[in-house]
Motif scaffolding. Sequence first.
Motif, PDB file in Angstrom:
ATOM      1  N   SER A   2      60.921 -70.646  76.984  1.00 38.87           N
ATOM      2  CA  SER A   2      59.264 -70.325  76.600  1.00 38.87           C
ATOM      3  C   SER A   2      58.850 -69.721  77.924  1.00 38.87           C
ATOM      4  O   SER A   2      58.814 -70.476  78.874  1.00 38.87           O
ATOM      5  CB  SER A   2      58.786 -71.412  76.060  1.00 38.87           C
ATOM      6  N   THR A   3      58.041 -68.777  77.765  1.00 34.41           N
ATOM      7  CA  THR A   3      57.272 -67.976  79.027  1.00 34.41           C
ATOM      8  C   THR A   3      55.953 -68.872  79.330  1.00 34.41           C
ATOM      9  O   THR A   3      55.941 -69.194  80.447  1.00 34.41           O
ATOM     10  CB  THR A   3      56.817 -66.712  78.721  1.00 34.41           C
ATOM     11  N   VAL A   5      55.677 -72.048  78.593  1.00 35.31           N
ATOM     12  CA  VAL A   5      56.018 -73.497  79.145  1.00 35.31           C
ATOM     13  C   VAL A   5      56.353 -73.348  80.564  1.00 35.31           C
ATOM     14  O   VAL A   5      55.939 -73.944  81.327  1.00 35.31           O
ATOM     15  CB  VAL A   5      57.343 -73.955  78.364  1.00 35.31           C
ATOM     16  N   ASP A  72      57.121 -62.270  72.360  1.00 34.00           N
ATOM     17  CA  ASP A  72      57.961 -63.074  71.608  1.00 34.00           C
ATOM     18  C   ASP A  72      57.250 -64.703  71.315  1.00 34.00           C
ATOM     19  O   ASP A  72      57.498 -65.319  70.409  1.00 34.00           O
ATOM     20  CB  ASP A  72      59.315 -63.431  72.447  1.00 34.00           C
ATOM     21  N   ASP A  73      56.748 -65.000  72.784  1.00 36.55           N
ATOM     22  CA  ASP A  73      56.119 -66.425  72.637  1.00 36.55           C
ATOM     23  C   ASP A  73      54.924 -66.362  71.591  1.00 36.55           C
ATOM     24  O   ASP A  73      54.573 -67.200  70.661  1.00 36.55           O
ATOM     25  CB  ASP A  73      55.663 -66.756  73.961  1.00 36.55           C
ATOM     26  N   LEU A  76      56.199 -66.525  68.072  1.00 41.77           N
ATOM     27  CA  LEU A  76      56.689 -67.758  67.861  1.00 41.77           C
ATOM     28  C   LEU A  76      55.390 -68.833  67.489  1.00 41.77           C
ATOM     29  O   LEU A  76      55.467 -69.667  66.696  1.00 41.77           O
ATOM     30  CB  LEU A  76      57.315 -68.409  68.763  1.00 41.77           C
ATOM     31  N   LEU A  77      54.245 -68.616  68.159  1.00 42.22           N
ATOM     32  CA  LEU A  77      53.059 -69.381  68.051  1.00 42.22           C
ATOM     33  C   LEU A  77      52.459 -69.140  66.777  1.00 42.22           C
ATOM     34  O   LEU A  77      51.751 -70.080  66.001  1.00 42.22           O
ATOM     35  CB  LEU A  77      52.109 -69.295  69.026  1.00 42.22           C
ATOM     36  N   GLU A  82      50.567 -74.164  68.702  1.00 40.20           N
ATOM     37  CA  GLU A  82      50.552 -75.199  69.459  1.00 40.20           C
ATOM     38  C   GLU A  82      49.302 -76.218  69.097  1.00 40.20           C
ATOM     39  O   GLU A  82      48.435 -75.998  68.554  1.00 40.20           O
ATOM     40  CB  GLU A  82      50.137 -74.718  71.021  1.00 40.20           C
ATOM     41  N   GLU A 111      57.711 -79.306  74.985  1.00 36.11           N
ATOM     42  CA  GLU A 111      57.756 -78.313  76.248  1.00 36.11           C
ATOM     43  C   GLU A 111      59.277 -78.508  77.109  1.00 36.11           C
ATOM     44  O   GLU A 111      59.768 -77.433  77.440  1.00 36.11           O
ATOM     45  CB  GLU A 111      56.710 -78.604  77.076  1.00 36.11           C
ATOM     46  N   LYS A 114      61.668 -76.686  75.091  1.00 40.99           N
ATOM     47  CA  LYS A 114      61.799 -75.230  75.385  1.00 40.99           C
ATOM     48  C   LYS A 114      62.191 -74.990  77.002  1.00 40.99           C
ATOM     49  O   LYS A 114      62.555 -73.512  77.153  1.00 40.99           O
ATOM     50  CB  LYS A 114      60.321 -74.807  75.071  1.00 40.99           C
TER      51      LYS A 114
END
Length: 282
Positions: A2-3, A5, A72-73, A76-77, A82, A111, A114
């Motif tokens: 994850s970017t 994270v 992409d992140d 996903l969110l 979160e 986290e 990830k």
Amino acid sequence: MSTFVKIKALKPSLSSSEAKLADFTLNSGAKIRSLSSVELARQAGVSQSSVVKFAQKLGYKGFPAFKLAVIDDLNLLTVQPETTLTQITHTDPIHSIALKLLSHQQGILHETHKLNDAEQFEQAIVALKSARKILLCAVGGSFTMAQDFALKLQKIGLPAIAQTDELSAASYIATMGKDDLLIAISDSGQSKAVLRVARQAKNNHCSILSLSRYGSNPLNELACIKLFNVIGEEPVKHASILTRTSQSYLIDVLFTGLTQSNLRWQKRADKANEHVYDIRHS
């Protein structure tokens, strides 16, 4: 990996320009979908070269790859939003403290997951399986994790020992070579005692597995295999509650992966537990 994270993990070590880009990405990431590197630089108040360097620091070749990773992140969110974490205060009753701490620990576990991919765990498991000797080295609160891991490895018959005393660790390292493994645990990656032992292990051509925070630090630079723990905002200063949660997850994934890969080791763990039970209840 994850970017978002990675950015959170690197925040304490970022320059002022990088910190501006980190805050912009974490707080206004959706805007990056439609921005060029020049436009991002202008909105974050930094130079375009800072944008490129920031992307490279996160492990991307340039801004386009960074932008795709952010998208992409964000996607996903939308599927897995979160959780907003609430800080623990001195006015909280004990049931609120318990619930908030549980929420923080769950966030740290997600986290940590990830931040580490399957290949990193697999490399570590191969190194553990093939090691003639295994030395675990840590100081302070991290030593309890090293000791716990050593006991787990001993349960399945692996030749592991944990040392907190630098002189004892140095003496043991002197007997180790290319077929052996040092597991060095330091949440900062800068513990002087751990680094001295790691450098000695490197000189002896030992493999080194580091459990440390994500990013560039002296311990990660010495290690050939790296697993990353997450540094969260601790509810009690210097208690390392959330750091231990992260480290424990890494250790338990490795131990579970080891035992599930070998039926004989599963039986050894069961037998060790039976012996402990007999001792406690005899």
